[in-house]
Design a protein around this motif. Structure first.
Motif: not given
Length: 711
Positions: A364, A366, A412, A417
């Motif tokens: 993931d 972000d 996630r 998560t």
């Protein structure tokens, strides 16, 4: 979990599909971190998956509900799968039933899935599921990010409908029988782990669509000899050195208008990865056919032209990794690269990890950090033998998320998560939802508890420190002396056997409990250690992997009660090749072999896999000759005395076709070498049938005992 003590292990192993039934899987997390969608069947022997939702913000605490139940949706009728859907499931090794895959919108508020070739949508926020009228059979439906539309494939055509089913129209239609839109070609699904062929734009107003043309790919014919009244199936199979599928990519509007995406397809024929997010232009990873050269390309969505973002080269080959390439939220390229003898995470021009970690995939991305899975690198203080952990990586450093030994992975969304842990304990894999500042939430598993416990030791053998798992009989006592040995390896790229996961060793423990010392070495070529370790098999696959199996066996005999006068080996697919190789070329070490679905003539296996390690057979025929088992040069390397083999192969296998085993049997017969052939009618490469899976273990055991004089 539930326990069924009355079952024998072979039977339990078969009816539970290796203890996977009833376990939660295929997670999707809403970006606000309040919902988790997943698949799970109702019990450890139930093959039918339901779609579930875990509501983390429910009143009274987190709660689960069924979002879609195949039994209710089909009214008790059996599933009917198209040939295309069966082939898709074979590529992904999917043996269960019901809802085996689904897709969600960007907010994870709605889901869409195919069931028995029909199209369904389900709300993930309220109890609502509905079937939409759609010409079938429906394959791989996917919601647009805003949830307003659905795209799906049927009979090689890509269609788009509104989320309520209205306005269904075909936006890409195959021009001839050999063309399909929106699907992954054979080698993409089998070898690249790219199982899809279309991608929505972040704005939900158009798509990137792959067009696959197999007109030049040679046809193979897969028949069922047990049913001679049925015609054989035609399969376009791109064997090493032969023509491959012509894959093009188009930007398509919702009315079917199209713009071709342009790159040097002659030099880079493999479309390996596609990424399209709000963080940047559509991003492609394309490969040269020899896989020594990668290009990362950004697509101009107005013209279809591409610009070079980055390129990698390697004199041996370049690996593909899940989750990359991708854009970071700030527009930098995220990739995994081999640099300085390590496999590292690179963002922009900077490596954020070093020799402490061997990065395996990106989970993931972000604004806070990048979530990765990784094993210990060569510079790690704690090697963590056989472990894979989840880490958060950013400019400030690296922090491990997972705890305790085992194989860990994660999904996630926002602050939530979902962590899956397959540890060394007998309790089996566990799934936990982690949220900062809140208690963890367990996602319950209905998988059965095995009727035996794997007692394995992870060690490093010999001068090369070859990772290996060793298993002795449960009731073994040193007074019993040395034990006959069974090697139970895979030995090839992309799979490990010496791992810190209990359930990975259950079958080996069952063989150990029949009176064997079982060892599972991961020699050079297997993943998880270093790029050099993996790539040292280039052009010399057979010699290198066999050398390390022998070295591990002989080194382990110094510390464990191994009777080197009675050594057998068993394996499937690549492991089947290794098993046959062992008794043919080192009969002084190995005395019997169970050879399952082996690749024997390497020119008959697919281009993307085989050419990565051995090159083009038209340019390097001698490399294939010495690595294959049944070429003149390969057979000339066979040594005496002849050792018994049991060769097992599914007649419906479209990945490693039965011709491999038939040619091996013919060569052995001509050479006067003893062997047995066990054909599996109707079985594919993964042999999912319960009766076959159960009896295969029993028949292998019988053969091994007879061959080693233990019966």
């Amino acid at each position: 979990m539930t326990t069924t003590d009355q079952l024998s292990f072979p039977r339990q192993h078969a009816v539970t599909q290796r203890f996977t039934l009833g376990a939660p899987r295929a997670f999707a997390v809403s970006p606000d971190g309040v919902r988790v969608a997943f698949l799970r069947s109702s019990g450890g022997t139930d093959r039918v998956n339901r779609l579930w939702v875990l509501d983390l913000a429910a009143r009274g605490g987190p709660s689960e509900r069924i979002a879609a139940d195949p039994a209710a949706l089909l009214g008790g009728a059996p599933e009917h799968l198209s040939a295309q859907e069966r082939a898709r499931r074979e590529r992904t090794r999917e043996g269960s039933a019901g809802i085996v895959g689904y897709a969600v919108d960007a907010a994870a508020e709605s889901a869409v899935f195919a069931l028995s070739g029909r199209l369904f949508t389900a709300s993930l926020t309220q109890p609502l599921v509905r079937e939409l009228d759609a010409p079938g059979p429906v394959i791989d439906p996917r919601l647009s990010p805003d949830g307003s539309r659905i795209a799906y494939v049927t009979r090689g055509a890509l269609r788009v409908a509104e989320a309520d089913g209205s306005g269904d129209r075909e936006i890409a239609s195959p021009e001839k029988d050999e063309v399909a839109y929106g699907v992954a070609e054979f080698v993409a699904a089998e070898e690249m782990e790219r199982t899809r062929g279309f991608w929505w734009s972040p704005e939900s107003d158009r798509l990137l669509v792959a067009r696959v043309d197999t007109a030049k790919v040679r046809r193979w014919w897969i028949s069922d000899p047990a049913h001679p009244d049925q015609p054989p199936a035609s399969v376009p199979y791109p064997a090493a050195g032969t023509p491959i599928a012509d894959v093009t990519l188009f930007l398509m509007g919702l009315a079917g208008e199209r713009t071709e995406v342009v790159w040097d397809r002659a030099r880079f024929p493999y479309l390996a990865r596609v990424h399209w997010s709000r963080s940047g232009a559509p991003l492609l990873l394309v490969q040269s056919r020899d896989q020594k050269h990668h290009r990362y390309l950004a697509v101009n969505t107005a013209s279809g032209e591409t610009r070079l973002v980055h390129e990698d080269e390697d004199p041996r080959w370049l690996e593909l990794h899940d989750g990359v390439p991708a854009w970071a939220p700030d527009g930098r390229l995220v990739r995994i690269a081999d640099e300085g003898g390590a496999r590292v995470l690179v963002v922009g021009d900077r490596a954020l990890t070093g020799g402490q970690l061997h990065v395996r995939s990106v989970l993931d991305i972000d604004v806070r950090d990048i979530l990765v899975s990784a094993s210990a690198g060569l510079e790690a203080e704690d090697p963590g033998t056989g472990e894979v952990h989840v880490y958060r990586v950013n400019e400030l450093g690296v922090r491990r998320v997972s705890e305790g030994p085992g194989l860990h992975t994660a999904v996630r969304g926002g602050q939530a998560t979902v962590l899956r842990t397959a540890g060394p304990g007998p309790e089996g894999p566990a799934v936990t939802v982690l949220r900062e500042g809140r208690p963890p939430v367990e996602v319950v598993s209905y998988a059965q508890e095995p009727v035996l416990t794997a007692r394995f030791r992870l060690v490093e053998a010999g001068e090369r420190r070859i990772p290996a798992a060793v298993l002795l009989p449960t009731d073994y006592d040193a007074s019993q002396g040395k034990l006959p040995v069974l090697l139970d390896p895979y030995g090839f790229p992309h799979a490990q056997r010496a791992v810190a996961s209990h359930h990975a060793h259950l079958t080996s423990q069952w063989f150990a409990d029949q009176g064997f010392a079982v060892i599972r070495p991961d020699g050079r070529g297997t993943p998880g250690r270093s790029p050099e370790w993996e790539k040292s098999i280039k052009d010399e696959m057979a010699a290198v992997i066999l050398e390390d199996q022998v070295a591990a066996l002989q080194a382990l005999a110094e510390d464990f009660p191994l009777d080197l006068g009675r050594v057998a080996v068993r394996g499937w697919s690549g492991g089947g090749f290794l098993a046959a190789l062992a008794v043919l070329r080192r009969p002084d070490v190995f005395h019997a072999a169970v050879v399952g679905a082996p690749v024997t003539d390497l020119r008959l296996y697919d281009s993307h896999y085989q050419e990565r390690y051995l090159g083009d057979p038209n340019e390097n025929p001698e490399v294939y000759a010495r690595n294959s088992l049944i070429t003149d040069e390969g057979l000339s390397l066979a040594a005496e005395p002849a050792r018994p083999m049991m060769i097992i192969h599914g007649l419906a296998d479209d990945n490693v076709v039965v011709a491999h085993s038939l040619r091996l049997s013919t060569a052995l017969l001509e050479a006067g070498r003893p062997h047995e052939v066990l054909p599996l009618t109707g079985a594919t490469h993964m042999t999912p049938q319960e009766e076959i899976a159960e009896n295969l273990l029993l028949l292998q055991l019988d053969f091994l005992k007879r061959s080693l004089g233990l019966a």
